[in-house]
Design a protein around this motif. Structure first.
Motif, PDB file in Angstrom:
ATOM      1  N   ALA A  62       0.827  -1.208   0.000  1.00  0.00           N
ATOM      2  CA  ALA A  62       0.000   0.000   0.000  1.00  0.00           C
ATOM      3  C   ALA A  62       0.861   1.258   0.000  1.00  0.00           C
ATOM      4  CB  ALA A  62      -0.932  -0.011   1.210  1.00  0.00           C
ATOM      5  N   ALA A  63       1.958   1.229   0.729  1.00  0.00           N
ATOM      6  CA  ALA A  63       2.855   2.381   0.774  1.00  0.00           C
ATOM      7  C   ALA A  63       3.481   2.646  -0.588  1.00  0.00           C
ATOM      8  CB  ALA A  63       3.947   2.155   1.817  1.00  0.00           C
ATOM      9  N   LEU A  64       3.684   1.590  -1.369  1.00  0.00           N
ATOM     10  CA  LEU A  64       4.266   1.735  -2.704  1.00  0.00           C
ATOM     11  C   LEU A  64       3.212   2.014  -3.767  1.00  0.00           C
ATOM     12  CD1 LEU A  64       6.807  -1.247  -2.686  1.00  0.00           C
ATOM     13  CD2 LEU A  64       7.296   1.171  -2.236  1.00  0.00           C
ATOM     14  N   GLY A  65       1.954   1.771  -3.436  1.00  0.00           N
ATOM     15  CA  GLY A  65       0.897   1.947  -4.414  1.00  0.00           C
ATOM     16  C   GLY A  65       0.778   0.793  -5.387  1.00  0.00           C
ATOM     17  N   VAL A  66       1.100  -0.422  -4.915  1.00  0.00           N
ATOM     18  CA  VAL A  66       0.996  -1.620  -5.742  1.00  0.00           C
ATOM     19  C   VAL A  66       0.080  -2.620  -5.038  1.00  0.00           C
ATOM     20  CG1 VAL A  66       3.280  -1.268  -6.756  1.00  0.00           C
ATOM     21  CG2 VAL A  66       3.057  -2.697  -4.708  1.00  0.00           C
ATOM     22  N   PRO A  67      -0.433  -3.630  -5.767  1.00  0.00           N
ATOM     23  CA  PRO A  67      -1.424  -4.538  -5.166  1.00  0.00           C
ATOM     24  C   PRO A  67      -0.900  -5.371  -4.007  1.00  0.00           C
ATOM     25  CG  PRO A  67      -1.544  -4.624  -7.559  1.00  0.00           C
ATOM     26  CD  PRO A  67      -0.315  -3.850  -7.227  1.00  0.00           C
ATOM     27  N   THR A  68       0.320  -5.896  -4.131  1.00  0.00           N
ATOM     28  CA  THR A  68       0.812  -6.782  -3.075  1.00  0.00           C
ATOM     29  C   THR A  68       2.324  -6.873  -3.148  1.00  0.00           C
ATOM     30  OG1 THR A  68       0.532  -8.956  -2.024  1.00  0.00           O
ATOM     31  CG2 THR A  68       0.683  -8.907  -4.428  1.00  0.00           C
ATOM     32  N   SER A  69       2.901  -7.477  -2.126  1.00  0.00           N
ATOM     33  CA  SER A  69       4.339  -7.712  -2.088  1.00  0.00           C
ATOM     34  C   SER A  69       4.585  -9.040  -1.400  1.00  0.00           C
ATOM     35  CB  SER A  69       5.057  -6.580  -1.343  1.00  0.00           C
ATOM     36  OG  SER A  69       4.782  -6.625   0.054  1.00  0.00           O
ATOM     37  N   VAL A  70       5.802  -9.541  -1.539  1.00  0.00           N
ATOM     38  CA  VAL A  70       6.202 -10.796  -0.902  1.00  0.00           C
ATOM     39  C   VAL A  70       7.468 -10.539  -0.101  1.00  0.00           C
ATOM     40  CG1 VAL A  70       7.110 -13.115  -1.282  1.00  0.00           C
ATOM     41  CG2 VAL A  70       5.153 -12.313  -2.606  1.00  0.00           C
ATOM     42  N   GLY A  71       7.433 -10.843   1.178  1.00  0.00           N
ATOM     43  CA  GLY A  71       8.611 -10.706   2.008  1.00  0.00           C
ATOM     44  C   GLY A  71       9.598 -11.833   1.745  1.00  0.00           C
ATOM     45  N   VAL A  72      10.878 -11.486   1.753  1.00  0.00           N
ATOM     46  CA  VAL A  72      11.945 -12.471   1.561  1.00  0.00           C
ATOM     47  C   VAL A  72      13.038 -12.224   2.595  1.00  0.00           C
ATOM     48  CG1 VAL A  72      11.539 -12.907  -0.889  1.00  0.00           C
ATOM     49  CG2 VAL A  72      13.002 -10.989  -0.211  1.00  0.00           C
ATOM     50  N   ALA A  73      13.990 -13.147   2.661  1.00  0.00           N
ATOM     51  CA  ALA A  73      15.008 -13.094   3.707  1.00  0.00           C
ATOM     52  C   ALA A  73      15.942 -11.906   3.550  1.00  0.00           C
ATOM     53  CB  ALA A  73      15.815 -14.390   3.716  1.00  0.00           C
ATOM     54  N   ASN A  74      16.183 -11.486   2.336  1.00  0.00           N
ATOM     55  CA  ASN A  74      17.062 -10.350   2.056  1.00  0.00           C
ATOM     56  C   ASN A  74      16.931 -10.011   0.583  1.00  0.00           C
ATOM     57  OD1 ASN A  74      19.142 -12.076   0.607  1.00  0.00           O
ATOM     58  ND2 ASN A  74      19.247 -12.961   2.666  1.00  0.00           N
ATOM     59  N   ALA A  75      17.505  -8.887   0.168  1.00  0.00           N
ATOM     60  CA  ALA A  75      17.351  -8.458  -1.220  1.00  0.00           C
ATOM     61  C   ALA A  75      18.108  -9.361  -2.183  1.00  0.00           C
ATOM     62  CB  ALA A  75      17.820  -7.015  -1.378  1.00  0.00           C
ATOM     63  N   THR A  76      19.234  -9.921  -1.750  1.00  0.00           N
ATOM     64  CA  THR A  76      19.963 -10.861  -2.611  1.00  0.00           C
ATOM     65  C   THR A  76      19.073 -12.041  -2.969  1.00  0.00           C
ATOM     66  OG1 THR A  76      21.980 -10.257  -1.407  1.00  0.00           O
ATOM     67  CG2 THR A  76      22.096 -12.166  -2.866  1.00  0.00           C
ATOM     68  N   ALA A  77      18.408 -12.601  -1.960  1.00  0.00           N
ATOM     69  CA  ALA A  77      17.486 -13.710  -2.193  1.00  0.00           C
ATOM     70  C   ALA A  77      16.326 -13.273  -3.066  1.00  0.00           C
ATOM     71  CB  ALA A  77      16.970 -14.250  -0.860  1.00  0.00           C
ATOM     72  N   GLY A  78      15.857 -12.036  -2.876  1.00  0.00           N
ATOM     73  CA  GLY A  78      14.755 -11.540  -3.690  1.00  0.00           C
ATOM     74  C   GLY A  78      15.134 -11.392  -5.145  1.00  0.00           C
ATOM     75  N   LEU A  79      16.319 -10.851  -5.420  1.00  0.00           N
ATOM     76  CA  LEU A  79      16.787 -10.733  -6.801  1.00  0.00           C
ATOM     77  C   LEU A  79      16.949 -12.107  -7.437  1.00  0.00           C
ATOM     78  CD1 LEU A  79      19.455  -7.919  -6.321  1.00  0.00           C
ATOM     79  CD2 LEU A  79      17.393  -7.745  -7.738  1.00  0.00           C
ATOM     80  N   HIS A  80      17.547 -13.018  -6.684  1.00  0.00           N
ATOM     81  CA  HIS A  80      17.725 -14.385  -7.190  1.00  0.00           C
ATOM     82  C   HIS A  80      16.371 -15.028  -7.498  1.00  0.00           C
ATOM     83  CE1 HIS A  80      18.780 -18.823  -6.066  1.00  0.00           C
ATOM     84  NE2 HIS A  80      18.687 -18.671  -7.373  1.00  0.00           N
ATOM     85  N   SER A 188       8.135  -0.309  -9.422  1.00  0.00           N
ATOM     86  CA  SER A 188       6.849  -0.592 -10.074  1.00  0.00           C
ATOM     87  C   SER A 188       6.896  -0.412 -11.581  1.00  0.00           C
ATOM     88  CB  SER A 188       5.761   0.316  -9.487  1.00  0.00           C
ATOM     89  OG  SER A 188       6.005   1.684  -9.809  1.00  0.00           O
ATOM     90  N   PHE A 189       8.075  -0.130 -12.138  1.00  0.00           N
ATOM     91  CA  PHE A 189       8.185   0.110 -13.576  1.00  0.00           C
ATOM     92  C   PHE A 189       8.482  -1.170 -14.353  1.00  0.00           C
ATOM     93  CE2 PHE A 189       8.854   4.220 -11.704  1.00  0.00           C
ATOM     94  CZ  PHE A 189       8.331   5.124 -12.614  1.00  0.00           C
ATOM     95  N   GLY A 190       9.325  -2.016 -13.828  1.00  0.00           N
ATOM     96  CA  GLY A 190       9.768  -3.198 -14.556  1.00  0.00           C
ATOM     97  C   GLY A 190       8.902  -4.417 -14.292  1.00  0.00           C
ATOM     98  N   ASP A 191       9.459  -5.579 -14.628  1.00  0.00           N
ATOM     99  CA  ASP A 191       8.747  -6.834 -14.384  1.00  0.00           C
ATOM    100  C   ASP A 191       8.725  -7.184 -12.904  1.00  0.00           C
ATOM    101  OD1 ASP A 191       8.190  -7.958 -17.204  1.00  0.00           O
ATOM    102  OD2 ASP A 191      10.290  -7.328 -17.299  1.00  0.00           O
ATOM    103  N   ALA A 192       9.751  -6.755 -12.184  1.00  0.00           N
ATOM    104  CA  ALA A 192       9.807  -6.994 -10.739  1.00  0.00           C
ATOM    105  C   ALA A 192      10.670  -5.913 -10.106  1.00  0.00           C
ATOM    106  CB  ALA A 192      10.381  -8.377 -10.431  1.00  0.00           C
ATOM    107  N   GLY A 193      10.416  -5.655  -8.831  1.00  0.00           N
ATOM    108  CA  GLY A 193      11.226  -4.735  -8.042  1.00  0.00           C
ATOM    109  C   GLY A 193      11.594  -5.402  -6.737  1.00  0.00           C
ATOM    110  N   VAL A 194      12.825  -5.205  -6.307  1.00  0.00           N
ATOM    111  CA  VAL A 194      13.332  -5.888  -5.116  1.00  0.00           C
ATOM    112  C   VAL A 194      13.891  -4.862  -4.137  1.00  0.00           C
ATOM    113  CG1 VAL A 194      14.913  -7.646  -4.246  1.00  0.00           C
ATOM    114  CG2 VAL A 194      13.884  -7.911  -6.520  1.00  0.00           C
ATOM    115  N   TYR A 195      13.533  -5.024  -2.854  1.00  0.00           N
ATOM    116  CA  TYR A 195      13.885  -4.064  -1.811  1.00  0.00           C
ATOM    117  C   TYR A 195      14.663  -4.750  -0.695  1.00  0.00           C
ATOM    118  CZ  TYR A 195      10.128  -1.589  -4.174  1.00  0.00           C
ATOM    119  OH  TYR A 195       9.338  -1.005  -5.135  1.00  0.00           O
ATOM    120  N   SER A 196      15.475  -3.942  -0.012  1.00  0.00           N
ATOM    121  CA  SER A 196      16.248  -4.434   1.124  1.00  0.00           C
ATOM    122  C   SER A 196      15.804  -3.734   2.396  1.00  0.00           C
ATOM    123  CB  SER A 196      17.741  -4.166   0.908  1.00  0.00           C
ATOM    124  OG  SER A 196      18.478  -4.447   2.096  1.00  0.00           O
TER     125      SER A 196
END
Length: 382
Positions: A62-80, A188-196
């Motif tokens: 909601a803070a990003l203005g997108v429908p949903t997000s998925v939590g991951v262990a870290n951004a490296t894991a998210g990018l992978h 929110s521009f590309g196919d995916a976005g990953v945060y740390s």
């Protein structure tokens, strides 16, 4: 004991030096709420996949203005996870900037693809679309621009370039949570976005953590499954995955921090403006820029000078801490010696690495401290 642990046991005490980052000062006003949130998780004992995880994912989206997000262990894991879920693997090439944290490139290698380094733009220090275009081959499958230091990469040019060549675009937003371009959240521009959510990030946790957003809900579903051993149900594994979930304790603490993200980012922008007003008149020092349409959130405040090491030593003598983000370009790291990219291969990245210096930047840095930093920098060539 680390600074992030110390906040639970020791109040912030002013120090004679100006710190590069001070998490205790930032989190001291939230201590009671953080303790309540942590206590709730300890009381419920729902440490993995607890209700705070889905609650945080919804609030973060909601803070990003997108429908949903998925939590991951870290951004490296998210990018992978994002690259793997997009089907990128052996035989593929992925273009990343040569000037960033190694995690961006590691994720490509973890997915089984070949990392291809491209140069950066000298003003924003982000991926150079012209150099990217020169490095696209029939094997290129994706671009991973990094919104470095909290400023947007040139998405106005990188997105059309990716579409022209049929490439995926995964945004590395590790340093840019809350940053925007043309009013839209980066990621929110590309196919995916990953945060740390590494502790020193603009939205920091109290350990490691990250999140992924995606344009395609099915892609995001598979990222969630991949990060949880390839499953939705406890006993049914549709494919092999990894163990890279965001744990409940981190999610609960991040929920306390999230409502303050906007104010924290605004504080960083005020500090950056104070630096600009004082240091912008120094001809020997290059300051960060903010392109039209971009909202820089200054995860770090990086200046550049050919006398970087001497300036850092001078600041240290005057009680001002500084940092390096980053002193060695990735293509010159021993980890990538196999690519045989010698000195001068990516000249802008190498120049930035040789001249960059990070000045103190964090919410809670006082105007008097910023003035002290500026006084010290001015005295270097005074």
């Amino acid at each position: 004991m680390s600074a992030t642990c110390c906040l639970f046991w020791k109040p912030f005490m002013p120090d004679a030096a100006v710190p590069l980052v001070d998490l205790r000062r930032q989190y001291a006003p939230l201590l009671a709420d953080l303790q309540v949130a942590a206590g709730q998780v300890l009381g419920d004992c729902d440490f993995i996949g607890g209700k705070a995880v889905r609650a945080f994912e919804a609030e973060f989206a909601a803070a990003l203005g997108v429908p949903t997000s998925v939590g991951v262990a870290n951004a490296t894991a998210g990018l992978h996870a994002a690259l793997h879920t997009l089907g990128i693997g052996p035989g593929d090439e992925v273009i990343v900037p040569a000037h960033t944290a190694i995690a961006t490139a590691e994720a490509v290698t973890l997915a089984g693809a070949r990392v291809v380094f491209a140069d950066i733009e000298p003003d924003t220090c982000t991926l150079d679309p012209d150099d990217v275009a020169r490095r696209i081959t029939p094997r290129t499958r994706a671009l991973v621009p990094v919104h470095l230091y909290g400023h947007a990469a040139d998405m106005d040019r990188l997105l059309p370039l990716a579409r022209k060549h049929g490439l995926y675009l995964v945004e590395d937003c590790a340093q840019a949570v809350g940053a925007r371009l043309h009013g839209r959240a980066l990621g929110s521009f590309g196919d995916a976005g990953v945060y740390s959510f590494f502790p020193s990030k603009n939205l920091g946790g109290f350990g490691d953590g990250g999140a992924v957003i995606a344009r395609d809900p099915e892609l995001l579903k598979r990222v969630r499954m991949y990060s949880n051993h390839g499953r939705e149900d406890k006993f049914r594994h549709d494919f092999e995955g990894t163990n890279s979930r965001l744990d409940t304790l981190q999610a609960a603490l991040l929920r306390v921090n999230l409502p303050h993200l906007g104010a924290w980012n605004a504080a960083r922008r005020v500090i950056a403006d104070q630096y600009r007003q004082r240091l912008g008149r120094l001809p020997w020092l290059t300051l960060p820029v903010e392109r039209t349409g971009a909202e820089h959130i200054h995860h770090v405040y990086v200046v550049r000078t050919r006398q970087r090491d001497a300036l850092a030593a001078h600041l240290h003598e005057l009680g001002v801490h500084s940092g390096l983000h980053y002193p060695i370009a990735l293509h010159r790291q021993p980890a990538y010696a196999r690519l045989n990219l010698g000195p001068g291969s990516l000249p802008v990245a190498e120049e930035v690495c040789a001249t960059c210096l990070s000045l103190p930047m964090f919410p809670g840095l006082t105007p008097a401290e910023v003035d002290r930093v500026c006084d010290a920098v001015e005295r270097f060539h005074g």
